[in-house]
Design a protein around this motif. Structure first.
Motif, PDB file in Angstrom:
ATOM      1  N   ARG A 122      -7.301   1.913   9.917  1.00  0.00           N
ATOM      2  CA  ARG A 122      -7.969   0.783   9.278  1.00  0.00           C
ATOM      3  C   ARG A 122      -8.359  -0.280  10.303  1.00  0.00           C
ATOM      4  O   ARG A 122      -9.415  -0.916  10.192  1.00  0.00           O
ATOM      5  CB  ARG A 122      -7.071   0.202   8.187  1.00  0.00           C
ATOM      6  CG  ARG A 122      -7.067   1.037   6.907  1.00  0.00           C
ATOM      7  CD  ARG A 122      -6.067   0.523   5.894  1.00  0.00           C
ATOM      8  NE  ARG A 122      -4.702   0.883   6.278  1.00  0.00           N
ATOM      9  CZ  ARG A 122      -3.617   0.385   5.712  1.00  0.00           C
ATOM     10  NH1 ARG A 122      -3.727  -0.520   4.745  1.00  0.00           N
ATOM     11  NH2 ARG A 122      -2.426   0.770   6.088  1.00  0.00           N
TER      12      ARG A 122
ATOM     13  N   GLN B 249       0.856  -1.169   0.000  1.00  0.00           N
ATOM     14  CA  GLN B 249       0.000   0.000   0.000  1.00  0.00           C
ATOM     15  C   GLN B 249       0.901   1.230   0.000  1.00  0.00           C
ATOM     16  O   GLN B 249       2.079   1.153   0.339  1.00  0.00           O
ATOM     17  CB  GLN B 249      -0.870   0.030   1.274  1.00  0.00           C
ATOM     18  CG  GLN B 249      -1.807  -1.151   1.391  1.00  0.00           C
ATOM     19  CD  GLN B 249      -3.160  -0.819   0.814  1.00  0.00           C
ATOM     20  OE1 GLN B 249      -3.554   0.324   0.813  1.00  0.00           O
ATOM     21  NE2 GLN B 249      -3.867  -1.820   0.316  1.00  0.00           N
TER      22      GLN B 249
ATOM     23  N   VAL C 133     -12.066  -1.796  11.033  1.00  0.00           N
ATOM     24  CA  VAL C 133     -12.430  -3.210  11.075  1.00  0.00           C
ATOM     25  C   VAL C 133     -13.129  -3.540  12.393  1.00  0.00           C
ATOM     26  O   VAL C 133     -14.170  -4.233  12.423  1.00  0.00           O
ATOM     27  CB  VAL C 133     -11.192  -4.103  10.886  1.00  0.00           C
ATOM     28  CG1 VAL C 133     -11.552  -5.578  11.094  1.00  0.00           C
ATOM     29  CG2 VAL C 133     -10.588  -3.902   9.505  1.00  0.00           C
TER      30      VAL C 133
ATOM     31  N   ILE D  68      -4.778  -6.564   7.430  1.00  0.00           N
ATOM     32  CA  ILE D  68      -5.158  -5.900   8.665  1.00  0.00           C
ATOM     33  C   ILE D  68      -6.524  -6.399   9.132  1.00  0.00           C
ATOM     34  O   ILE D  68      -6.743  -6.619  10.328  1.00  0.00           O
ATOM     35  CB  ILE D  68      -5.167  -4.372   8.453  1.00  0.00           C
ATOM     36  CG1 ILE D  68      -3.741  -3.869   8.211  1.00  0.00           C
ATOM     37  CG2 ILE D  68      -5.784  -3.651   9.653  1.00  0.00           C
ATOM     38  CD1 ILE D  68      -3.672  -2.465   7.668  1.00  0.00           C
ATOM     39  N   ALA D  69      -7.444  -6.610   8.182  1.00  0.00           N
ATOM     40  CA  ALA D  69      -8.763  -7.123   8.533  1.00  0.00           C
ATOM     41  C   ALA D  69      -8.660  -8.515   9.151  1.00  0.00           C
ATOM     42  O   ALA D  69      -9.338  -8.819  10.143  1.00  0.00           O
ATOM     43  CB  ALA D  69      -9.662  -7.155   7.304  1.00  0.00           C
TER      44      ALA D  69
ATOM     45  N   ASP E 256      -7.259   7.256   5.949  1.00  0.00           N
ATOM     46  CA  ASP E 256      -5.829   7.102   5.688  1.00  0.00           C
ATOM     47  C   ASP E 256      -5.463   7.633   4.307  1.00  0.00           C
ATOM     48  O   ASP E 256      -4.390   8.209   4.119  1.00  0.00           O
ATOM     49  CB  ASP E 256      -5.435   5.622   5.787  1.00  0.00           C
ATOM     50  CG  ASP E 256      -5.059   5.208   7.200  1.00  0.00           C
ATOM     51  OD1 ASP E 256      -4.857   6.104   8.042  1.00  0.00           O
ATOM     52  OD2 ASP E 256      -4.976   3.994   7.455  1.00  0.00           O
ATOM     53  N   ARG E 257      -6.344   7.434   3.342  1.00  0.00           N
ATOM     54  CA  ARG E 257      -6.023   7.798   1.963  1.00  0.00           C
ATOM     55  C   ARG E 257      -6.235   9.285   1.688  1.00  0.00           C
ATOM     56  O   ARG E 257      -5.401   9.931   1.051  1.00  0.00           O
ATOM     57  CB  ARG E 257      -6.872   6.969   1.001  1.00  0.00           C
ATOM     58  CG  ARG E 257      -6.593   7.251  -0.474  1.00  0.00           C
ATOM     59  CD  ARG E 257      -7.313   6.259  -1.362  1.00  0.00           C
ATOM     60  NE  ARG E 257      -6.851   4.892  -1.129  1.00  0.00           N
ATOM     61  CZ  ARG E 257      -7.357   3.822  -1.732  1.00  0.00           C
ATOM     62  NH1 ARG E 257      -8.349   3.962  -2.609  1.00  0.00           N
ATOM     63  NH2 ARG E 257      -6.899   2.617  -1.467  1.00  0.00           N
TER      64      ARG E 257
ATOM     65  N   TRP F  60      -1.319   1.860  10.446  1.00  0.00           N
ATOM     66  CA  TRP F  60      -2.544   1.197   9.986  1.00  0.00           C
ATOM     67  C   TRP F  60      -3.634   1.155  11.057  1.00  0.00           C
ATOM     68  O   TRP F  60      -4.607   0.436  10.952  1.00  0.00           O
ATOM     69  CB  TRP F  60      -2.259  -0.219   9.476  1.00  0.00           C
ATOM     70  CG  TRP F  60      -1.448  -1.131  10.349  1.00  0.00           C
ATOM     71  CD1 TRP F  60      -0.100  -1.276  10.377  1.00  0.00           C
ATOM     72  CD2 TRP F  60      -1.955  -2.084  11.308  1.00  0.00           C
ATOM     73  NE1 TRP F  60       0.269  -2.247  11.295  1.00  0.00           N
ATOM     74  CE2 TRP F  60      -0.851  -2.758  11.869  1.00  0.00           C
ATOM     75  CE3 TRP F  60      -3.240  -2.431  11.724  1.00  0.00           C
ATOM     76  CZ2 TRP F  60      -0.986  -3.746  12.842  1.00  0.00           C
ATOM     77  CZ3 TRP F  60      -3.380  -3.420  12.699  1.00  0.00           C
ATOM     78  CH2 TRP F  60      -2.252  -4.063  13.235  1.00  0.00           C
TER      79      TRP F  60
ATOM     80  N   THR G 216     -10.113   3.285   6.053  1.00  0.00           N
ATOM     81  CA  THR G 216      -9.308   3.282   4.836  1.00  0.00           C
ATOM     82  C   THR G 216      -9.344   4.639   4.146  1.00  0.00           C
ATOM     83  O   THR G 216      -8.306   5.158   3.701  1.00  0.00           O
ATOM     84  CB  THR G 216      -9.818   2.188   3.877  1.00  0.00           C
ATOM     85  OG1 THR G 216      -9.762   0.919   4.544  1.00  0.00           O
ATOM     86  CG2 THR G 216      -8.976   2.134   2.613  1.00  0.00           C
TER      87      THR G 216
ATOM     88  N   SER H  88      -1.440  -4.708   3.680  1.00  0.00           N
ATOM     89  CA  SER H  88      -2.677  -4.567   2.925  1.00  0.00           C
ATOM     90  C   SER H  88      -3.853  -4.469   3.881  1.00  0.00           C
ATOM     91  O   SER H  88      -3.816  -4.956   5.019  1.00  0.00           O
ATOM     92  CB  SER H  88      -2.872  -5.763   1.990  1.00  0.00           C
ATOM     93  OG  SER H  88      -3.158  -6.929   2.741  1.00  0.00           O
ATOM     94  N   THR H  89      -4.925  -3.849   3.412  1.00  0.00           N
ATOM     95  CA  THR H  89      -6.142  -3.749   4.206  1.00  0.00           C
ATOM     96  C   THR H  89      -6.712  -5.135   4.510  1.00  0.00           C
ATOM     97  O   THR H  89      -7.223  -5.372   5.610  1.00  0.00           O
ATOM     98  CB  THR H  89      -7.180  -2.900   3.460  1.00  0.00           C
ATOM     99  OG1 THR H  89      -6.654  -1.576   3.279  1.00  0.00           O
ATOM    100  CG2 THR H  89      -8.488  -2.808   4.230  1.00  0.00           C
TER     101      THR H  89
END
Length: 465
Positions: free
Chosen positions: A407, A6, A411, A274-275, A104-105, A404, A101, A270-271
């Motif tokens: 994110r 990412q 979650v 993390i999930a 963060d973006r 992270w 997400t 990656s998301t």
């Protein structure tokens, strides 16, 4: 396990490696960045006020909507009457996931503003919607509003305060939101008793939307650089297992540095990974997610079933409003203490105790038949929830790496607010098939099981413990 790259969160250039978390750091804006409640008190206080308005949007429904389903739209089945909670919970859960997400973006502030824009038509839909479908649609929008705004205020406060006062910060955040739920539930109950169920109670919601959007646009500042500053200064404790791969960590020590990748930049996780880590892999994160889901499962019961139970026993609208407000009032006020308390004694035991207290309170509602008994049960339920709610968020902040963490919060809140949808289904189906009392006892049993799960499975996450 492969790691999908990412875009990393680059640390500010002026931050030396290993700098203290409260060291001023120059961000791209040129303003110095300091972590801590005192250093960011003005912006933190503003966000507390914004979250109170977010809570008020939820509070406008707590007393009035269950009775609206019964008396205006004549929905006799509990399952049908609770569709608005199902729509709200499912939408909010999914929105929570994307809120982390997106923040963060694109930054926290744009997501907050978007959440208030979504809320603009909600009060009018509740006040004048001609069919129950309009009410359900309004709750879909409310789920998006709550997911974007509440998630973002949580993330922004965690960004600002750093690790030392995280529990206190979450306590203040949740206290503001749920005290506003309580005040608004009382106010709308009183308004409805005097002027009727519609449209007057929902005019409060219209005022909340206007004020919340105005503050978000005019006064709230971006906090993403605070998270980057903390990430730049973030050091893993010597010898700590820092893998987020989802393996059993055994007898874990304090997760002061969070869960890291074994190699490379934690921001590159990656998301999806993390999930998995938050939902299943890490024992503290996954236990918190399960406890959060069950907590909001019983909140769905309190929101959708309790007012109908009280009305069936002959309580007038004003007293139903008081009971509907008492639970979030104790919950909200208590969090100002319990968040701070978890910073002193740790998270795990407060969560365990809180879930068991909630289970006992639900049992008291099931056996009660009078206003004093139900008032005591609502106060007890609020106390148990106050022990749990900010502490679970603090667990996520303890364990997740700053790169992270947003994110991971998303979650966790996906699971937690999914409890509204699960609760609406379970409570509605059981109440229709076996009666309201059976539905309450079933949710009480699930709540007790969640407390036992935390006691057995979760490791303590607070650095001082």
């Amino acid at each position: 396990m492969s790691v999908q790259a990412q875009r990393p969160l680059p640390p500010p250039a002026s931050t030396p490696s290993g700098a203290p978390r409260t060291t001023p750091v120059g961000g791209p804006s040129g303003r110095p960045i300091r972590l801590g409640l005192r250093a960011n008190l003005a912006q933190f206080s503003l966000l507390v006020a914004v979250n109170a308005l977010v809570g008020g949007m939820l509070g406008q429904e707590r007393t009035v909507l269950p009775l609206l389903a019964d008396r205006v739209f004549h929905l006799s089945a509990y399952t049908g009457a609770l569709t608005y909670i199902l729509a709200f919970g499912a939408t909010k859960a999914v929105t929570n996931f994307f809120a982390g997400t997106l923040s963060d973006r694109y930054g926290r502030r744009p997501v907050l503003i978007a959440g208030w824009l979504v809320a603009l038509p909600i009060p009018a839909m509740l006040a004048w919607g001609p069919t129950w479908g309009w009410i359900v649609a309004a709750n879909v929008l409310l789920g998006v509003n709550q997911g974007l705004t509440w998630s973002t205020t949580v993330i922004m406060k965690i960004d600002l305060v750093g690790p030392a006062r995280r529990g206190l910060a979450m306590g203040l955040n949740e206290a503001a939101g749920y005290l506003a739920v309580a005040v608004t539930a009382t106010a709308t109950g009183a308004i409805a008793a005097h002027w009727g169920l519609r449209p007057q109670p929902f005019l409060l919601g219209a005022a909340y939307v206007a004020l919340g959007l105005g503050l978000a646009v005019a006064a709230v500042r971006e906090t993403r650089e605070h998270a980057r500053a903390e990430a730049a200064a973030h050091l893993a404790p010597p010898g700590a297992d820092s893998s987020p791969a989802g393996t059993d960590r055994g007898k874990e020590g304090p997760a002061t540095a969070g869960v890291h990748a074994r190699a490379g930049d934690p921001a590159a996780l990656s998301t999806a990974r993390i999930a998995r880590t938050t939902s299943l892999g890490d024992r503290a994160l996954s236990s918190a997610s399960w406890a959060g889901m069950v907590n909001n499962l019983n909140d769905a019961l309190a929101w959708g079933i309790f007012p109908l139970l009280y009305a069936a026993h002959g309580l007038e609208l004003g007293r139903i409003g008081i009971l509907a407000a008492l639970y979030p009032a104790v919950w909200g006020a208590g969090q100002m203490l319990t968040g701070w308390w978890s910073d002193r004694i740790g998270r795990k035991h407060l969560i365990t105790a809180g879930m068991l207290v909630q289970a006992a309170a639900l049992g008291l509602v099931a056996v009660g038949t009078s206003f004093p008994v139900w008032a005591a049960a609502q106060a007890l339920l609020g106390a148990g929830t106050a022990l749990v709610y900010p502490t679970l968020l603090a667990v996520i902040g303890d364990v997740a790496h700053p790169a992270w963490r947003a994110r991971a919060v998303g979650v966790y809140r996906l699971w937690r607010d999914g409890g509204f949808a699960v609760g609406a289904l379970i409570a509605g189906i059981l109440a229709d098939a076996y009666g309201v009392t059976t539905a309450i006892w079933a949710v009480a049993a699930l709540t007790a099981l969640a407390g036992i799960t935390v006691a057995v499975r979760m490791y303590e996450t607070h650095p001082r413990s």
